[in-house]
Enzyme design. Structure first.
Site, PDB file in Angstrom:
ATOM      1  N   TYR A  26       3.659   6.504  10.128  1.00 56.49           N
ATOM      2  CA  TYR A  26       2.883   5.503   9.841  1.00 56.49           C
ATOM      3  C   TYR A  26       3.640   4.413   9.203  1.00 56.49           C
ATOM      4  O   TYR A  26       3.582   3.089   9.407  1.00 56.49           O
ATOM      5  CB  TYR A  26       1.846   5.916   8.977  1.00 56.49           C
ATOM      6  CG  TYR A  26       0.544   4.967   8.706  1.00 56.49           C
ATOM      7  CD1 TYR A  26      -0.569   4.924   9.492  1.00 56.49           C
ATOM      8  CD2 TYR A  26       0.655   3.874   7.817  1.00 56.49           C
ATOM      9  CE1 TYR A  26      -1.742   4.031   9.464  1.00 56.49           C
ATOM     10  CE2 TYR A  26      -0.383   2.855   7.660  1.00 56.49           C
ATOM     11  CZ  TYR A  26      -1.384   3.129   8.519  1.00 56.49           C
ATOM     12  OH  TYR A  26      -2.659   2.325   8.713  1.00 56.49           O
ATOM     13  N   HIS A  28       0.864  -1.282  -0.009  1.00 58.85           N
ATOM     14  CA  HIS A  28      -0.004  -0.126   0.011  1.00 58.85           C
ATOM     15  C   HIS A  28       0.809   1.332  -0.033  1.00 58.85           C
ATOM     16  O   HIS A  28       1.942   1.401   0.862  1.00 58.85           O
ATOM     17  CB  HIS A  28      -0.838   0.117   1.183  1.00 58.85           C
ATOM     18  CG  HIS A  28      -1.923  -0.963   1.220  1.00 58.85           C
ATOM     19  ND1 HIS A  28      -3.063  -0.971   1.930  1.00 58.85           N
ATOM     20  CD2 HIS A  28      -2.308  -1.883   0.092  1.00 58.85           C
ATOM     21  CE1 HIS A  28      -4.251  -1.631   1.673  1.00 58.85           C
ATOM     22  NE2 HIS A  28      -3.444  -2.471   0.296  1.00 58.85           N
TER      23      HIS A  28
END
Length: 392
Positions: free
Chosen positions: A383, A75
């Site tokens: 993240y 991703h």
């Protein structure tokens, strides 16, 4: 009573313990893993599913990532929604890095298979009952295996046995301080045989509560709803879950068979000391983060890297600096991850009535996110995972 010996005794055959054993084996250091659950249980225990680029690099270096790269989903960003408005966080643009979706149970299967191939002993259904001699030359793990009381003598003990394990309970109470937050909401999570009709994770604040659209593969979705701490799974039919997910996410979903659903409390927990004598804690045995930031497994691997480096230096040259400074090295990252996980939790969950001072501040954060690339980059770099070197 049977007595055996090794260099490093490891309690727990989750990702932490298995990764530590493989890192040590790569440098010729012997270990034995003691796990109180069955192999079937640990290989099918559903947990995290998002890997930082750091974590993937560790598994690459151990030669255990072939299936990860074949079946994992890379991703390059995620979405953060606020009452229907959407902002994409572009990891690739902002950090030149990405994350990989690959279930923790699949990682565990790969790691156990590698341990078997490399002849690292794993004793399943072996219940560790006591750890003694932590300040002596050799520590001793007492455990029961196949209804027989046994001991494992070792130079060091890796406490990788999770929040409820014996390792943290063995630390003297006066040797650490606890920090914790019990959040006023829980997650209702489901796994469903459903082809995801979204390509990246969606974090959605909604006036009626948070929702998260995640996935495990192109055939299995992982989705969550914010619910009250006293809610019961019996209150949620499959149809009600799908209806509420679509409502909060603002999109139709491919409704498939839900094959697992559960409610999990949200909490932050840590202690400020991860070692005592010959015992070293790693992963959930030392800290818990709310899953909003997807950090639990990744933080555990960062701990293990520090511990493995310290043990390798000790065995190769007698240098004990890495072991003496283990807690200090780990805590700098633990606090950073705690802060990020807490930030994401408060950003995305409903905590007060619409229109209140608190909710207006929450919306202000989202509004700033839509106009500030610097704010987006702060989220992105946390993240995807800050470099190991940043905390050394």
């Amino acid at each position: 009573m049977k007595n055996t010996a090794t260099q490093v005794g490891i309690i727990g055959a989750g990702p932490s313990g298995l990764t530590l054993a493989l890192m040590l084996e790569k440098k010729g250091i012997k270990s034995v893993i003691i796990e109180n659950r069955s192999r079937e249980y640990v290989e099918n225990r559903v947990r995290a599913g998002l890997l930082e680029h750091n974590t993937v690099a560790v598994y690459d270096s151990l030669g255990v990532s072939e299936r990860l790269h074949k079946e994992g989903l890379v991703h390059h960003g995620c979405y953060i929604n606020y009452n229907g408005e959407s902002q994409r966080i572009d990891f690739e643009k902002l950090t030149q890095k990405q994350v990989t979706i690959y279930g923790q149970q699949e990682i565990v299967k790969d790691l156990i298979q590698a341990c078997e191939a490399r002849e690292i002993p794993i004793l399943f259904e072996a219940d560790a009952t006591e750890i003694t001699n932590l300040e002596a030359e050799k520590a001793v793990i007492h455990f029961t295996y196949k209804e027989e009381k046994q001991t494992l003598s070792c130079d060091f003990v890796g406490g990788c046995d999770g929040f409820h394990g014996i390792a943290r309970k063995t630390l003297p109470k006066e040797s650490y301080k606890e920090y914790k937050i019990e959040y006023p909401f829980s997650w209702l999570g489901i796994l469903a045989y459903s082809k995801p009709n979204y390509e990246e994770l969606i974090y959605a604040y909604h006036s009626e509560g948070f929702a998260l659209a995640s996935l495990r593969s192109q055939k299995v979705c992982r989705l969550y709803l914010q619910v009250a701490n006293d809610d019961l799974i019996e209150n949620w039919s499959d149809e009600k879950i799908w209806n509420e997910l679509e409502h909060r996410l603002g999109m139709e979903l491919n409704r498939g068979e839900i094959f697992e659903k559960s409610i999990t409390p949200m909490r932050s927990f840590m202690i400020d000391n991860m070692q005592y004598g010959r015992l070293f804690l790693a992963g959930d045995s030392a800290h818990i983060v709310p899953p909003t930031g997807a950090k639990g497994l990744n933080l555990a691997v960062a701990d293990i890297r520090n511990l493995a480096n310290g043990l390798i230096a000790y065995y190769q040259s007698g240098n004990e600096d890495g072991l003496e400074n283990y807690t200090k090295k780990c805590l700098s990252r633990v606090w950073r991850v705690q802060d990020f996980s807490n930030f994401m939790t408060y950003l995305c969950h409903k905590q007060s009535e619409e229109g209140s001072f608190e909710s207006q501040l929450q919306k202000s954060k989202f509004d700033y996110l839509t106009i500030s690339e610097a704010y987006q980059k702060t989220i992105a770099e946390n993240y995807v995972g800050l470099p190991f070197e940043a905390f050394e």
